[in-house]
Write a protein that holds these residues in place. Structure first.
Motif, PDB file in Angstrom:
ATOM      1  N   ASP A  96     -17.459 -10.736  -7.716  1.00 60.91           N
ATOM      2  CA  ASP A  96     -16.912  -9.388  -7.842  1.00 60.91           C
ATOM      3  C   ASP A  96     -17.022  -8.638  -6.521  1.00 60.91           C
ATOM      4  O   ASP A  96     -17.954  -8.842  -5.740  1.00 60.91           O
ATOM      5  N   VAL A  97     -16.060  -7.727  -6.304  1.00 66.03           N
ATOM      6  CA  VAL A  97     -16.073  -6.857  -5.132  1.00 66.03           C
ATOM      7  C   VAL A  97     -16.063  -5.410  -5.602  1.00 66.03           C
ATOM      8  O   VAL A  97     -15.181  -5.005  -6.362  1.00 66.03           O
ATOM      9  N   VAL A 109      -8.609  -6.202   0.621  1.00 72.60           N
ATOM     10  CA  VAL A 109      -9.502  -6.971  -0.251  1.00 72.60           C
ATOM     11  C   VAL A 109      -8.729  -8.126  -0.853  1.00 72.60           C
ATOM     12  O   VAL A 109      -7.658  -7.922  -1.447  1.00 72.60           O
ATOM     13  N   ALA A 111      -9.384 -11.471  -3.441  1.00 69.30           N
ATOM     14  CA  ALA A 111     -10.318 -12.122  -4.357  1.00 69.30           C
ATOM     15  C   ALA A 111      -9.553 -13.135  -5.191  1.00 69.30           C
ATOM     16  O   ALA A 111      -8.475 -12.831  -5.709  1.00 69.30           O
ATOM     17  N   VAL A 116     -12.210  -6.570  -8.866  1.00 69.02           N
ATOM     18  CA  VAL A 116     -12.237  -5.702  -7.687  1.00 69.02           C
ATOM     19  C   VAL A 116     -12.226  -4.261  -8.158  1.00 69.02           C
ATOM     20  O   VAL A 116     -11.338  -3.853  -8.903  1.00 69.02           O
ATOM     21  N   VAL A 159      -4.944  -4.676  -1.891  1.00 68.86           N
ATOM     22  CA  VAL A 159      -5.798  -5.483  -2.761  1.00 68.86           C
ATOM     23  C   VAL A 159      -4.962  -6.592  -3.374  1.00 68.86           C
ATOM     24  O   VAL A 159      -3.886  -6.341  -3.926  1.00 68.86           O
ATOM     25  N   THR A 161      -5.470 -10.089  -5.902  1.00 66.19           N
ATOM     26  CA  THR A 161      -6.304 -10.983  -6.688  1.00 66.19           C
ATOM     27  C   THR A 161      -5.418 -12.004  -7.390  1.00 66.19           C
ATOM     28  O   THR A 161      -4.207 -11.816  -7.515  1.00 66.19           O
ATOM     29  N   ILE A 166      -8.233  -5.424 -11.338  1.00 61.01           N
ATOM     30  CA  ILE A 166      -8.299  -4.498 -10.216  1.00 61.01           C
ATOM     31  C   ILE A 166      -8.436  -3.096 -10.790  1.00 61.01           C
ATOM     32  O   ILE A 166      -7.616  -2.671 -11.599  1.00 61.01           O
TER      33      ILE A 166
END
Length: 211
Positions: A96-97, A109, A111, A116, A159, A161, A166
């Protein structure tokens, strides 16, 4: 440098570079840059006055505040940052962020497997470019097709993912502290109650969010 070595630092130091095959880094107040490389081990730091640069194969990265931007890459491990300012890039393959308070400049970011969560500093307009291949996106930010007219510089937020959540939120006065032991801090107290355009499944590009 190399082997199995732990590092503990109390009080204020000018800057720090640490490399270990296996070992944890526990730091208090660093005035300049922090550079950490390792195969496995956790990094916990209270304050970074310069840049935070961390590259780990396995391990968690927690920091209360980073002034000069962050470049953090982990193959496996959680990343949690309190206040983050400056140009930053966060990459996590599994973990996890969490960014509690993102301030102006740019933040990217990426992932693959992991949630996130990003909180935007109050009054900061954010240019969003957000995408999730098969996951869910939630936001409580007010969406606008154009930037605001204030003097506050924007946050360029990207971002991406693959298959996880998110969450974009207005930063609130939550308790966020990095402890020497324990799990990753989270924005668990943030209620994403106003989700204008929530559950975005496709890319959101060049959209301004203000609050």
């Amino acid at each position: 440098d190399g082997g199995a070595v732990d590092l503990r630092s109390r009080g204020r130091v000018a800057g720090l570079r640490f490399a270990s095959g296996s070992g944890d880094a526990r730091l208090d107040d660093v005035a300049d840059d922090v550079v950490v490389k390792g195969a496995s081990g956790d990094v916990r730091v209270r304050h970074v006055g310069g840049q935070l640069r961390v590259h780990l194969a396995s391990g968690d990265v927690f920091a209360d505040s980073v002034v000069g931007g962050a470049t953090v890459r982990t193959a496996s491990g959680d990343i949690a940052l309190g206040t983050l300012a400056g140009e930053s890039s966060i990459t996590s393959l599994s973990g996890d962020v969490v960014i509690h308070r993102a301030e102006p400049h740019s933040l990217a970011v990426q992932a693959v497997s992991g949630d996130v969560e990003v909180g935007i500093a109050p009054g900061v307009p954010a240019l969003l470019d957000v995408s999730s291949l098969s996951g869910e996106t939630r936001s409580e930010l007010d969406i606008s097709p154009t930037p605001g007219t204030g003097d506050v510089p924007p946050l360029d937020l990207k971002v991406n993912t693959v298959d996880e959540l998110i969450a974009l939120s207005k930063q609130k006065d939550l308790n966020f502290a990095v402890s020497a032991t324990g799990g990753a801090p989270h924005l668990a107290g943030v209620a994403l109650e106003r989700a204008s355009g929530a559950r975005w499944q496709q890319k959101i590009g060049d959209i301004w969010a203000q609050h």
